[in-house]
Design a protein around this motif. Structure first.
Motif, mmCIF file in Angstrom:
data_model
loop_
_atom_site.group_PDB
_atom_site.id
_atom_site.type_symbol
_atom_site.label_atom_id
_atom_site.label_comp_id
_atom_site.label_asym_id
_atom_site.label_seq_id
_atom_site.Cartn_x
_atom_site.Cartn_y
_atom_site.Cartn_z
ATOM 1 N N ILE A 162 0.867 -1.162 0.000
ATOM 2 C CA ILE A 162 0.000 0.000 0.000
ATOM 3 C C ILE A 162 0.909 1.217 0.000
ATOM 4 O O ILE A 162 1.794 1.329 0.855
ATOM 5 N N LYS A 163 0.716 2.115 -0.970
ATOM 6 C CA LYS A 163 1.594 3.280 -1.101
ATOM 7 C C LYS A 163 0.788 4.518 -1.452
ATOM 8 O O LYS A 163 -0.350 4.418 -1.899
ATOM 9 N N HIS A 164 1.441 5.683 -1.240
ATOM 10 C CA HIS A 164 0.827 6.911 -1.733
ATOM 11 C C HIS A 164 0.895 6.928 -3.253
ATOM 12 O O HIS A 164 1.670 6.214 -3.874
ATOM 13 N N GLY A 165 0.060 7.754 -3.847
ATOM 14 C CA GLY A 165 0.019 7.834 -5.293
ATOM 15 C C GLY A 165 0.863 8.967 -5.832
ATOM 16 O O GLY A 165 2.025 9.136 -5.446
ATOM 17 N N GLN A 166 0.276 9.773 -6.707
ATOM 18 C CA GLN A 166 1.029 10.832 -7.373
ATOM 19 C C GLN A 166 1.470 11.922 -6.415
ATOM 20 O O GLN A 166 2.475 12.589 -6.637
ATOM 21 N N ILE A 167 0.707 12.116 -5.338
ATOM 22 C CA ILE A 167 1.045 13.170 -4.371
ATOM 23 C C ILE A 167 1.739 12.523 -3.185
ATOM 24 O O ILE A 167 1.133 11.776 -2.416
ATOM 25 N N PRO A 168 3.032 12.767 -3.005
ATOM 26 C CA PRO A 168 3.796 12.053 -1.973
ATOM 27 C C PRO A 168 3.574 12.622 -0.573
ATOM 28 O O PRO A 168 4.272 13.527 -0.124
ATOM 29 N N ARG A 169 2.597 12.065 0.121
ATOM 30 C CA ARG A 169 2.329 12.437 1.503
ATOM 31 C C ARG A 169 2.405 11.189 2.365
ATOM 32 O O ARG A 169 2.080 10.084 1.916
ATOM 33 N N LEU A 170 2.807 11.360 3.614
ATOM 34 C CA LEU A 170 2.851 10.229 4.530
ATOM 35 C C LEU A 170 1.443 9.677 4.733
ATOM 36 O O LEU A 170 0.498 10.422 4.996
ATOM 37 N N LEU A 171 1.325 8.365 4.603
ATOM 38 C CA LEU A 171 0.055 7.707 4.880
ATOM 39 C C LEU A 171 0.006 7.286 6.340
ATOM 40 O O LEU A 171 1.038 6.993 6.962
ATOM 41 N N ALA A 187 4.063 6.412 7.189
ATOM 42 C CA ALA A 187 5.121 6.033 6.256
ATOM 43 C C ALA A 187 4.655 6.315 4.830
ATOM 44 O O ALA A 187 3.492 6.650 4.589
ATOM 45 N N ASP A 188 5.588 6.152 3.894
ATOM 46 C CA ASP A 188 5.212 6.242 2.486
ATOM 47 C C ASP A 188 4.332 5.072 2.066
ATOM 48 O O ASP A 188 3.656 5.140 1.033
ATOM 49 N N GLY A 189 4.376 4.018 2.837
ATOM 50 C CA GLY A 189 3.559 2.864 2.519
ATOM 51 C C GLY A 189 3.933 1.688 3.396
ATOM 52 O O GLY A 189 4.719 1.809 4.347
ATOM 53 N N LEU A 190 3.366 0.539 3.065
ATOM 54 C CA LEU A 190 3.558 -0.668 3.861
ATOM 55 C C LEU A 190 3.590 -1.864 2.920
ATOM 56 O O LEU A 190 2.795 -1.949 1.984
ATOM 57 N N ILE A 191 4.510 -2.795 3.179
ATOM 58 C CA ILE A 191 4.622 -4.031 2.403
ATOM 59 C C ILE A 191 4.250 -5.195 3.307
ATOM 60 O O ILE A 191 4.770 -5.307 4.428
ATOM 61 N N VAL A 192 3.378 -6.055 2.828
ATOM 62 C CA VAL A 192 3.091 -7.318 3.513
ATOM 63 C C VAL A 192 3.485 -8.428 2.556
ATOM 64 O O VAL A 192 2.988 -8.489 1.426
ATOM 65 N N GLY A 254 -3.911 7.032 -2.638
ATOM 66 C CA GLY A 254 -3.165 5.826 -2.331
ATOM 67 C C GLY A 254 -3.674 4.681 -3.181
ATOM 68 O O GLY A 254 -4.734 4.767 -3.796
ATOM 69 N N TYR A 255 -2.902 3.619 -3.221
ATOM 70 C CA TYR A 255 -3.310 2.461 -4.008
ATOM 71 C C TYR A 255 -2.723 1.197 -3.407
ATOM 72 O O TYR A 255 -1.777 1.233 -2.603
ATOM 73 N N TRP A 262 -1.956 -6.756 -10.148
ATOM 74 C CA TRP A 262 -3.233 -6.048 -10.107
ATOM 75 C C TRP A 262 -3.149 -4.909 -9.114
ATOM 76 O O TRP A 262 -2.450 -4.970 -8.118
ATOM 77 N N LYS A 263 -3.856 -3.839 -9.432
ATOM 78 C CA LYS A 263 -3.727 -2.587 -8.686
ATOM 79 C C LYS A 263 -5.094 -1.935 -8.590
ATOM 80 O O LYS A 263 -5.851 -1.926 -9.559
ATOM 81 N N ILE A 264 -5.419 -1.401 -7.407
ATOM 82 C CA ILE A 264 -6.665 -0.660 -7.249
ATOM 83 C C ILE A 264 -6.396 0.603 -6.447
ATOM 84 O O ILE A 264 -5.533 0.632 -5.567
ATOM 85 N N GLY A 265 -7.111 1.658 -6.768
ATOM 86 C CA GLY A 265 -7.040 2.881 -5.995
ATOM 87 C C GLY A 265 -7.783 2.721 -4.679
ATOM 88 O O GLY A 265 -8.822 2.056 -4.606
ATOM 89 N N LEU A 266 -7.264 3.352 -3.631
ATOM 90 C CA LEU A 266 -7.854 3.249 -2.304
ATOM 91 C C LEU A 266 -8.510 4.563 -1.904
ATOM 92 O O LEU A 266 -8.114 5.640 -2.371
#
Length: 303
Positions: A162-171, A187-192, A254-255, A262-266
């Motif tokens: 899960i990461k931020h999209g075009q606008i880089p803000r901390l999630l 963070a910028d995102g999270l990996i599982v 975020g997405y 596969w990718k989806i917007g959040l």
């Protein structure tokens, strides 16, 4: 060591070559010819079959193109021709069908493939002689819930991030394990990731390498705001739930991506639930362990 399950000699083999490399099409041509000469039915993805006669891809007239999202149920074995990414992409389509997958590595590093580029005919010999065997590898079932309803579902062999999209803000990512709060990651995102995927994005983000065959998920933050937020390894049976909790002010997006396939917007409030999939990947393992690969190709042996 996981128990190995023998693979009976196949009658129908699916070839899954990497799409953007001439080496893969040359290997597919060679493999298809060898299999056909021995009376084995050959199938390839329809989009690959459509390229026959171009880019060095020559297929026997008997080779059949099949739609990747509606495969026939009589495929006995998939041979992935490419790197680890090719093997992962191919396995997504056959894992739920219980079809074993064996990789022929045409790339450089390669943690997952059992055979190298010079062993293409050897893997065919071994398959037809019944010398191949698979072992189960953990996969991840993924669901996205929106406003209390199931919005999307899929699977991952490697990882979900899960990461931020075009606008880089901390999630702000509220994370729970087994029904218990773990952390509110900023963070910028999270990996599982599964153990299979621990040597991919997880490794680049500073996460641990996890031995294949273990039943765990690794949770690794991407560029966390606090140095105290570290990677965590949890039991896969407990499951992991991540809720996108912010930022709530200003513009942000975020997405979610699974296996890069596969990718989806959040939307804010979306809840991502990850658990062990019921059907594991049936993978023909590499003869060398992941640690032997690291020692040989990344200089870990030190001598």
């Amino acid at each position: 060591m996981l128990p190995l399950k023998p693979i009976p000699p196949p009658r129908r083999v699916m070839l899954y070559p990497r799409e953007d490399g001439p080496a893969a099409y040359g290997a597919a041509t060679q493999a298809a010819a060898s299999l056909t000469e021995r009376g084995i039915a050959v199938v390839v993805p329809a989009h690959v079959h459509a390229k026959a006669g171009t880019d060095g891809l020559e297929l026997p007239a008997s080779a059949v193109g099949v739609e990747i999202d509606s495969l026939p149920d009589n495929i006995d074995l998939m041979i992935a021709l490419g790197g680890d990414g090719t093997l992962l992409r191919g396995s997504r389509w056959v894992a739920d069908m219980g079809v074993p997958v064996v990789g022929v590595n045409l790339g450089d590093l390669g943690f997952l493939s059992a055979y190298g580029r010079e062993q293409l005919l050897e893997v065919i010999d071994d398959a037809l002689a019944g010398r191949l065997a698979w072992e189960p590898r953990l996969r991840m079932a993924v669901e996205v819930h929106r406003a209390g309803e199931l919005f999307a579902r899929g699977t991952a062999v490697n990882d979900v991030y899960i990461k931020h999209g075009q606008i880089p803000r901390l999630l702000r990512l509220a994370t729970r394990v087994g029904g218990h709060d773990l952390a509110l990651y900023k963070a910028d995102g999270l990996i599982v990731t599964t153990p299979l995927g621990s040597t991919a994005y997880n490794l680049a983000a500073g996460g641990p390498i996890v031995a294949p065959g273990t039943e765990v998920f690794t949770i690794t933050p991407i560029c966390p705001h606090s140095l105290t937020l570290r990677p965590v390894v949890v039991a896969a049976d407990d499951g992991v739930t991540v809720t996108w909790a912010g930022p709530t002010a200003g513009v942000s997006d975020g997405y979610l991506t699974a296996d890069g396939a596969w990718k989806i917007g959040l939307l804010l409030g979306d809840e991502i639930r990850m658990r062990a999939a019921e059907m594991p990947l049936r993978l023909v393992p590499a003869k060398a362990s992941v640690f032997e690969v690291l020692a040989a190709k990344m200089g870990w042996s030190g001598y």
